[in-house]
Design a protein around this motif. Structure first.
Motif, PDB file in Angstrom:
ATOM      1  N   VAL A1022      42.334  31.402  47.720  1.00  0.00           N
ATOM      2  CA  VAL A1022      43.053  32.633  47.355  1.00  0.00           C
ATOM      3  C   VAL A1022      42.541  33.150  46.011  1.00  0.00           C
ATOM      4  N   ILE A1023      42.260  34.449  45.951  1.00  0.00           N
ATOM      5  CA  ILE A1023      41.919  35.145  44.697  1.00  0.00           C
ATOM      6  C   ILE A1023      42.912  36.292  44.527  1.00  0.00           C
ATOM      7  N   LEU A1024      43.594  36.338  43.390  1.00  0.00           N
ATOM      8  CA  LEU A1024      44.487  37.445  43.058  1.00  0.00           C
ATOM      9  C   LEU A1024      43.758  38.394  42.114  1.00  0.00           C
ATOM     10  N   TYR A1025      44.011  39.686  42.278  1.00  0.00           N
ATOM     11  CA  TYR A1025      43.355  40.608  41.350  1.00  0.00           C
ATOM     12  C   TYR A1025      44.265  41.803  41.030  1.00  0.00           C
ATOM     13  N   ALA A1026      44.066  42.347  39.849  1.00  0.00           N
ATOM     14  CA  ALA A1026      44.631  43.618  39.396  1.00  0.00           C
ATOM     15  C   ALA A1026      43.565  44.231  38.496  1.00  0.00           C
ATOM     16  N   ASN A1027      43.762  44.102  37.161  1.00  0.00           N
ATOM     17  CA  ASN A1027      42.686  44.536  36.258  1.00  0.00           C
ATOM     18  C   ASN A1027      41.500  43.578  36.333  1.00  0.00           C
ATOM     19  N   GLU A1028      41.810  42.274  36.466  1.00  0.00           N
ATOM     20  CA  GLU A1028      40.779  41.243  36.539  1.00  0.00           C
ATOM     21  C   GLU A1028      41.076  40.332  37.735  1.00  0.00           C
ATOM     22  N   PRO A1029      40.042  39.842  38.380  1.00  0.00           N
ATOM     23  CA  PRO A1029      40.275  38.885  39.465  1.00  0.00           C
ATOM     24  C   PRO A1029      40.426  37.460  38.925  1.00  0.00           C
ATOM     25  N   LYS A1030      41.196  36.638  39.647  1.00  0.00           N
ATOM     26  CA  LYS A1030      41.387  35.255  39.234  1.00  0.00           C
ATOM     27  C   LYS A1030      41.484  34.370  40.476  1.00  0.00           C
ATOM     28  N   SER A1031      40.707  33.298  40.494  1.00  0.00           N
ATOM     29  CA  SER A1031      40.767  32.343  41.611  1.00  0.00           C
ATOM     30  C   SER A1031      41.981  31.443  41.437  1.00  0.00           C
ATOM     31  N   ILE A1032      42.870  31.462  42.397  1.00  0.00           N
ATOM     32  CA  ILE A1032      44.074  30.615  42.331  1.00  0.00           C
ATOM     33  C   ILE A1032      43.761  29.225  42.891  1.00  0.00           C
ATOM     34  N   GLY A1056      49.022  45.266  37.159  1.00  0.00           N
ATOM     35  CA  GLY A1056      47.935  45.990  36.517  1.00  0.00           C
ATOM     36  C   GLY A1056      47.348  47.012  37.471  1.00  0.00           C
ATOM     37  N   ASP A1057      46.116  47.461  37.208  1.00  0.00           N
ATOM     38  CA  ASP A1057      45.445  48.426  38.069  1.00  0.00           C
ATOM     39  C   ASP A1057      44.762  47.728  39.245  1.00  0.00           C
ATOM     40  N   THR A1058      44.070  48.553  40.095  1.00  0.00           N
ATOM     41  CA  THR A1058      43.535  48.020  41.355  1.00  0.00           C
ATOM     42  C   THR A1058      42.016  48.057  41.315  1.00  0.00           C
ATOM     43  N   TYR A1059      41.411  47.077  40.646  1.00  0.00           N
ATOM     44  CA  TYR A1059      39.953  47.003  40.552  1.00  0.00           C
ATOM     45  C   TYR A1059      39.402  46.178  41.729  1.00  0.00           C
ATOM     46  N   THR A1060      39.411  46.833  42.899  1.00  0.00           N
ATOM     47  CA  THR A1060      39.004  46.127  44.120  1.00  0.00           C
ATOM     48  C   THR A1060      37.512  45.820  44.121  1.00  0.00           C
ATOM     49  N   GLY A1061      36.673  46.760  43.646  1.00  0.00           N
ATOM     50  CA  GLY A1061      35.223  46.548  43.623  1.00  0.00           C
ATOM     51  C   GLY A1061      34.855  45.353  42.779  1.00  0.00           C
TER      52      GLY A1061
END
Length: 1614
Positions: A1022-1032, A1056-1061
């Protein structure tokens, strides 16, 4: 061509047999037939002898059931002229006839037998005289004479036979034998006796023959060579090519017939707008001219006026002028072949032709008007109407379309009790005759054997005795009952033992097909039947028991296979056997079809379902009390091992433990002791039986803490199961401890065997559905599937939304109680289903003559509403129009009527009888829509029609059914994803509230539940992301579903924001090996987002990078997600884009994604590497469309495997009458190159030489062609073919399998099942296009490994030691005082020096090394003969030593417990080390003390452990070493079945004389003898007396004689 001819002749034969349908005969007393006696009353008889004829007639007639509806009797007396004594319709009861016989006058005169025969034909076998020939009642004439006829008899007898009358001739005294043969049908119908008094002696014989030949007589009536007229559609829609196919069809048909004026006659007409007379029935009376005419008749073209053509047949063809023999009662047949609708009326013309007595068959080709054809042919239409897809399929029209009995094959042996009475025996034989008549006897069909038993077993004929139905019928009819002495015992147990060793063997004709034994008895056996019957069943024979009158029901249950209600038949009188025949035949048919064809499907279904049971803890609690026989204990262990083989065993998956109990319980091994299937299996094999009482309650109490500990050791709660097996009533209470276990959440299954108490079993399980009772331990195997299915079905059936419709037979033939059972069945299925608007929808329709919808699929969405509606259903009554109902119910599945065609759709048809209309075509049309059809029969349902409805034996059942198990326990549309790397990339931006995030978590949780989690299976990250992605968590962090689920539920949204790219780019690295990624498995990234990406321009590049790396991106959008961005991430693949407009819908979205996910992943193949070769039929019998389907099917199979140079390699070849190479195993290593090559292949056409192809394909499995056999890689061949081979297949197939190649066969169309079975060697690798999800099945079975890997070489070391503690003389050697040891030791050493016939190593024997260690009394080594090959010198040297180590023993001196401990240390050495001891054998020497104790230190003996080894039985030592230890350790074979000891061989030639032995030790001085009498004085000894004789004292009757030296005189001694 031969198979075509046989098939087409079957069409005519089917018609002949069908026309007998209105009249079925019963046993002898209940059969309907007409018998006329023609009695010689000439002067040569004499008054006294005529009285003997009266008595003979009285006896015969008294044996028949005389009545107008059963047997009618007529009598003619003849001399110079014949005279009617009475006609067939003169008397209506037996008493009147017998009174007339008693008064029968003796007329006198000459002997004009010919005139008598003619008179009988014209005056008695006519309707006015009471003959029922027109109703197809058999006609029999019996001629009794004592002399040569004064006129011709042959022509008159022929006239009778030509009319279908069966003639018997009884000759007395001087009767002319040649004339008797001219009269009778054949030599079997001729009887001769030496005088009139002997007539009574043959009366019973004739009665038997008459009774058993009724069916034959009937067939002779029906098989009069018929008149057949073909009416061929030659309209313009046919086309030239198809017209040629019709011509070939007619040629093939005629080639197989016996054409002639008195045989079969053929006529042909064709029609379009007009009807054309090609040739009449009288035109061609020989085959050659007929074929010449067929070859040249022209194609006419035009419209389609079928009605006009049928009228033309009536007026022109079926007339006496045209050659019709209707007036002679020859059957009249018309065969209409058409491909379209008629432009005129067909109903009235067809009716007129049928009213004239013509039987009309219809063959419809392509998209014909089914109703129109049904109105043309005779009723019931399904017997007379055949529909095929194309004109090419005419060549594949076989008798399988026509048979109304089961179409399958088996080896069936009947074992009949000799103790039944002669009258009852006739009933039994009639039953056998009828069964034979209904079965397809032949090399590729059924084989029959027959024996009877009393004190001994008498074989009538073995399975390979007859190759045709006619031969088998003759064999049954010649069956005679052995005459028993009064009170002679009947040993059924001995007979069953004999059956095991003599009936079902290769030498007797047994094949690798289903084996069936049918025992018929009317009494109780005088010996024990239990063990003998169990042995027969263990050998794979299905046993049916038929009991009559005084039969012991308990004994029948002990004999028969499980369950008894399907394998035991009981009637109270032999007369009722007639009614039983239909039930027995139906059950045999159903069981044989269901078991023979669907083996692989059931195995695949159960295995696939259970590997999806991710987590469970299961204990077996087994009774090992003293009442359980060792073979029964073995059956229990085998039962447990089959569970192990079915589930995925592992600490994160299914764990198993075993406890056993007798007087007290003990844990054999816990859930945590063994973590893989192989070690678990070995542990089960090592379980030993101790014996004792039966304290089941205490054992159940013992289990409770073990289940509590299971939760602790696993870390969380999973489903828990306890399987209890016991053979007796417990000596303590079971109810309370069992309830305590169930309250803990443990699901308990109780299995009782033999003397178990059924009420107590119910107390243990708490549920009758989980309570099982079997008569013997070998019956554990059939109930295994039921228990496993019950355990696994919740996992398989849950979360599979779909449409389910019940089509219920509500006709008048349904008994009210059966109608109630149907309703209960529907309610139970609904009760186990998940009903709801987005789940399972259910609809119900009833039918009889008309249909009545009860409720459609979109009416009820709750179980309560459905159950109430079913309760309110009422039976309709009326006829059984199943075909029409299937056509009507089809629309239920359409979207317009509430159906959901995109989901799984199922129809369940439940019926009790034979449809009055055709079912095959409407059922095929429904299945073509994608609807899976189940057919369930009640009472007398037609097995063939059930098959036509379901399309497969796997979906055909008979009620009662075990609830819903079969319905949901088939391979689902998508099984769980088994092997993949899946990472969730989850949007945690501010727009996602806590509630919405919880919906995301539930969605992920549901996706995890659709997979099988494990280190080697599916991994999650699982990876969660908003402004920055983070591996859980990464792919290699968690290895169980529970751990993954816990981690998902603990996620917290970052906001945070949605930095999908940016997140996509970040995710790429986590598919690397460093984080647990596996390039060889499908890798999937699931992006879950609810809005526009903050960096939309950054989406394309990372998405492409992911795809280039082989990662599939699933885009999942919710609410405000941008659909264009979702498609960019998925690479414009819309199948991988999912969108829902709210988060509640997201929770259910996993169901839609599951199918796509399945298509993106591949099943776990237990064969990680394999060599796979396809051999595909391209012969002319495959049409182009089917050829394309076969190519696509093959490509789909290839794409299901991980194809590469290191994993799965694929080769390909085609064949017809020649072999055609395509590519070897080392030619292509990518799926694309293989697919491209296959798509470019073209079809050659030609014949079908499978044997040639199998021989040629061997080259593909050589190292030069890319085979990796030498590396131990699995070798597999997949054969795809549509028809029987024109050359031998068995030998080439055996050669392939002998090379270690697993051969799979996929049959397309009308396949030759037995031939394919010869190729595969097992039904588990045989598939047909009828198999459900055939691609899933083939992949599954290809992936299954063979038995544990077998080494190609093996070394055996044997150490021999000796324990001989009793010594009197220090000079004694090893063998002193042990003559048997002296004799047998060299023989034993030589015997074990060569081990031959190991299953895995071929014919070459292994040469074991044998060691002997010589030690002194203080334990120091004196001499060590290390492990070397056998040597006489070493054995001799050992025999001269005076003490060595323990194996050959004269009894135990030490404490047996100490020795057992030492023995255990030896055994453990094999477990902990590769160089350990695998077996310890102890051989008792002569005079050994307490030899039973010696067995207590043995181990590794296998299943013959209870046979003591003694020095006098060297072969036993060798058997234990070779068959048990060697096969187990070298080949992985846990047990080996051996036959009975063979006959002792003839005495061998005398051996050569041995050399002079060593001198023995000096003996002690003998006792002094008594004084002898004084001898007479003799002359001095002659000089030539040898000195050695002179020195030898000789004692005789206390007189000592002296022989003097040659040089001296006599000297008195003593």
């Amino acid at each position: 061509m031969e198979w075509r001819r046989a098939a087409l002749v079957g069409l005519i034969m089917a018609a002949c047999f069908y026309s007998s349908g209105a009249q079925t005969t019963g046993g002898c007393d209940y059969a309907a037939y007409d018998i006329v006696f023609l009695v010689d009353g000439s002067w040569s008889i004499g008054a006294e002898n005529f009285e003997q004829i009266r008595q003979f007639l009285f006896t015969l007639i008294n044996s028949f059931d005389v009545s107008p509806d059963h047997v009618r009797i007529g009598l003619v007396q003849y001399s110079d002229n014949p005279l009617t004594e009475f006609l067939l319709n003169t008397f209506e009861n037996k008493e009147d006839i017998l009174n007339n016989i008693i008064k029968l006058p003796y007329r006198g005169g000459g002997t004009m037998t010919g005139k008598g025969l003619e008179f009988m034909l014209n005056e008695h076998f006519v309707g006015n005289a009471g003959s029922r020939a027109a109703q197809k009642v058999p006609q029999i004439a019996v001629v009794i004479t004592d002399g040569k006829s004064q006129d011709d008899v042959e022509s008159h007898a022929k006239n009778l036979r030509r009319r279908g009358i069966v003639l018997y001739a009884i000759g007395i005294k001087d009767a002319d034998a040649s004339q008797l043969r001219e009269i009778a049908n054949d030599d079997q119908h001729v009887y001769s006796v030496s005088d009139f008094a002997a007539l009574q002696g043959i009366s019973q014989n004739i009665i038997q023959t008459l009774c058993t030949t009724v069916e034959e007589a009937k067939r002779q009536v029906l098989q009069l060579s018929p008149d057949i007229v073909f009416l061929v559609d030659s309209s313009s829609s046919i086309g030239v090519d198809n017209f040629e196919e019709i011509r070939q069809f007619l040629r093939s048909f005629i080639l197989g017939l016996d054409i002639g004026p008195d045989k079969i006659r053929i006529g042909l007409a064709q029609y379009s707008d007009e009807t054309y007379q090609e040739f009449l029935l009288k035109d061609h009376m020989d085959k050659d001219s007929l074929l010449a005419e067929v070859d040249q008749f022209p194609y006419r073209t035009g419209g389609t006026e079928t009605g006009k053509a049928i009228d033309f047949l009536q007026s022109v063809y079926f007339t006496e002028e045209a050659g019709s023999r209707a007036s002679q009662r020859v059957p009249q047949f018309a065969v209409v072949i058409t491909d379209g609708d008629s432009t005129d009326d067909v109903v009235e013309p067809a009716k007129r032709l049928r009213d004239q007595g013509v039987i009309i068959f219809g063959i419809g080709v392509g998209e014909v008007n089914q109703q129109e054809l049904e109105s043309i042919v005779n009723l019931p239409a399904h017997h007379f109407l055949y529909t095929i897809d194309s004109y090419q399929a005419l060549q594949r029209l076989t008798d399988s379309l026509l048979e109304t009995v089961c179409i399958s094959f088996a080896d069936i042996f009947f074992l009949v009790d000799s103790g039944i009475s002669q009258t009852d025996f006739q009933q039994v034989r009639n039953i056998l005759v009828r069964l034979v008549n209904q079965l397809n006897i032949g090399a590729s069909g059924y084989r029959l054997g027959l024996a009877q038993y009393s004190k001994d077993t008498k074989v009538e004929f073995l399975l390979n005795a007859f190759q045709t139905k006619e031969q088998a019928l003759a064999g049954v009819k010649s069956f005679r009952l052995s005459r028993l002495q009064p009170n002679q015992p009947r040993y059924l147990g001995r007979a069953l033992e004999y059956a095991s060793s003599h009936f079902f063997t290769n030498e007797s004709g047994s094949r690798g097909v289903q084996q069936v034994a049918v025992v018929i008895t009317d009494g109780e056996s005088q010996d024990n039947v239990t063990e003998a019957a169990a042995a027969l069943r263990r050998a794979g024979v299905t046993v049916y028991a038929v009991g009559v009158q005084n039969a012991n029901e308990a004994e029948l249950n002990q004999i028969a296979s499980h369950p008894p209600n399907k394998h035991v038949f009981i009637v109270d009188t032999f007369d009722k056997l007639k009614g039983l025949k239909k039930n027995l035949q139906r059950t045999l048919c159903y069981n044989i079809i269901h078991q023979a064809v669907s083996v692989s499907t059931r195995r695949a279904g159960i295995k696939e379902g259970c590997v999806q049971t991710d987590e469970a803890d299961m204990f077996f609690l087994i009774d090992h009390s003293g009442s359980i026989h060792p073979t029964d204990f073995y059956d229990m262990k085998k039962f447990i091992i089959e569970f192990i083989d079915t589930f995925r065993i592992g600490p994160q998956h299914v764990r198993m433990g075993v406890a056993k109990y007798a007087d007290s319980p003990n844990l054999e091994f816990d859930l945590t002791d063994y973590t893989d299937a192989s070690t678990l299996e070995k542990a089960v094999e090592e379980i030993s039986q101790v014996g004792g009482g039966t304290q089941t309650g205490q054992a159940l109490e013992f289990m409770s803490p073990h289940f509590e500990r299971a939760v602790v050791t696993r870390g969380h709660k999973v489903p828990t199961f306890l399987v209890v097996i016991t053979d007796g009533k417990s000596q303590d209470k079971v109810k309370v401890p069992a309830e305590r276990l169930r309250n803990q959440g443990v699901i308990v299954y109780a299995i009782g065997v033999k003397d178990a108490d059924e009420a107590e079993l119910k107390e243990i399980s708490g549920d009758t559905k989980r309570t099982f009772f079997v008569n013997n331990f070998d019956a554990l195997k059939p109930i295994k599937d039921e228990i496993i299915t019950d355990i696994c079905s919740p996992d398989v059936c849950k979360d599979i939304p779909g449409d389910l419709v019940f089509l219920i037979d509500s006709s008048g033939s349904i008994y009210p109680e059966d109608y109630t059972k149907m309703k209960e069945f529907m309610k139970s299925v609904i009760g186990k289903s998940i009903i709801g608007k987005n789940e399972v929808h259910v609809g119900v329709m009833q039918f009889s003559t008309v249909q009545r919808p009860e409720f459609r699929l979109n009416v009820h969405y709750s179980k309560e509403e459905m159950l109430k509606a079913i309760d309110n259903m009422e039976q309709m009554g009326g006829g059984t129009y199943t075909g029409k109902a299937i056509r009507e119910v089809s629309q239920y599945f359409d979207a317009a009527r509430g159906g959901r065609p995109s989901l799984r759709q199922r129809l369940v048809v439940i019926t009790d009888g034979e449809a009055q209309d055709a079912v095959k075509r409407p059922a095929e049309a429904l299945r073509a829509k994608g609807v899976v059809v189940y057919a369930i029969g009640v009472v007398d349902a037609n097995i063939t029609q059930l098959l036509e409805i379901s399309g497969s034996p796997d979906r055909m059942f008979l009620l009662p059914l075990p609830l819903t198990k079969h319905l949901c326990f088939l391979p689902p549309e998508c099984k769980k994803t088994e092997r993949a790397d899946i990472i969730f990339l989850v949007d945690g931006s501010t727009s996602i509230t806590l509630k919405k995030f919880r919906s995301m978590q539930k969605f992920m949780q549901s996706m995890v539940n659709q997979t099988t989690v494990g280190t080697d299976l599916t991994r999650f990250g699982v990876i969660l992301y908003a402004n920055e992605p983070k591996s859980i968590f990464t792919l290699n962090q968690y290895s169980s579903k529970w751990e993954v689920s816990q981690a998902i539920m603990a996620l917290k949204s970052p906001y945070g924001d949605t930095y999908t790219g940016k997140a996509l780019k970040f995710a790429l690295q986590f598919f690397d090996a460093k984080y647990g990624g596996r390039a060889e498995v499908p890798q999937i990234l699931m992006v879950i987002t609810d809005g526009d990406a903050t960096d939309p321009h950054s989406l394309n590049e990372p998405s492409a990078a992911l795809r280039n790396k082989g990662v599939t991106v699933f885009s999942i959008g919710v609410e405000g997600a941008n659909k264009e961005q979702l498609e960019v991430m998925a690479g414009q693949d819309k199948a991988n884009v999912f969108y829902v407009d709210n988060f509640d819908a997201l929770e259910k979205l996993y169901k839609n994604i599951t199918q796509v996910l399945c298509n993106s992943t591949k099943p776990v193949c237990e064969k990680q590497s394999a060599d796979l070769v396809f051999l595909v039929d391209q012969s002319g019998s495959i049409n182009q469309n089917d050829y394309a389907i076969m190519k696509n099917f093959t490509i789909d199979l290839i794409n299901s495997f991980n194809v590469s140079e290191d994993f799965v390699r694929v080769g390909f070849a085609q064949f017809s009458d020649i072999f055609q190479h395509e590519f070897y195993l080392n030619q292509f290593y990518t799926e694309k190159k293989m697919s491209d090559h296959i798509m470019q292949m073209s079809q050659r056409g030609g014949g079908t030489n499978i044997g040639l192809a199998l021989t040629s394909i061997k080259e593909y499995f050589e190292a030069l062609r890319g085979s990796r056999k030498s590396e131990g890689i699995s070798q597999n061949l997949v054969l795809i073919t549509d028809g029987g081979s024109q050359d031998d297949v068995e030998d080439p197939a055996i050669e392939l399998r002998a090379l270690g190649i697993e051969v799979f066969a996929i049959g397309i169309g009308d396949v030759h099942i037995l031939e394919l079975l010869q190729i595969t060697g097992t039904p588990e690798r045989l598939f047909t296009e009828q198999n459900f999800d055939i691609d899933v099945l083939v992949i599954f079975c290809l992936c299954l490994p063979l038995l544990p890997a077998i080494s190609t070489s093996c070394s055996i070391d044997i150490a021999m030691g000796f324990d001989i503690s009793r010594r009197r003389n220090p000079n004694e050697v090893l063998v002193s005082g042990h003559n048997s040891l002296r004799t047998f030791l060299p023989e034993i050493a030589n015997y074990v020096s060569s081990v031959e016939g190991l299953c895995c190593l071929g014919p070459e024997p292994i040469r074991p090394n044998v060691a002997y260690r010589i030690v002194s009394r203080d334990g120091n080594t004196v001499e060590d003969f290390s492990f070397v090959e056998y040597s006489d010198d070493v054995v001799t040297k050992v025999m001269d030593f005076n003490l060595v180590l323990v194996i050959f023993s004269d009894g135990i001196d030490d404490d047996v417990v100490i020795l057992e401990n030492e023995s255990e240390l030896l055994r453990q050495s094999a477990v902990s080390s590769l160089a350990g001891v695998n077996a310890l054998l102890v051989v008792a020497l002569e005079g050994a003390r307490d030899p039973a104790q010696l067995q207590m230190v043995e181990f590794g003996r296998g299943f013959d452990y209870n046979h003591r080894l003694s020095i006098g039985m060297p072969a036993c030592v060798s058997f234990s070493l070779q068959d048990t230890v060697s096969n187990r350790e070298c080949c992985g074979v846990m047990c080996k079945c051996s036959g009975h000891e063979g006959i002792r061989g003839s005495r061998g030639p005398p051996g050569s004389k041995g050399g002079r032995g060593l001198p023995g030790p000096s003996g002690p001085q003998g006792l002094q003898g008594c004084s002898g009498i004084r001898g007479q004085k003799v002359e001095p000894c002659r000089q030539n007396v040898p000195e050695q004789i002179c020195q030898k004292p000789m004692l005789l009757m206390c007189v000592r004689l002296c022989v003097c030296r040659a040089s001296e005189g006599c000297e008195e001694k003593g």
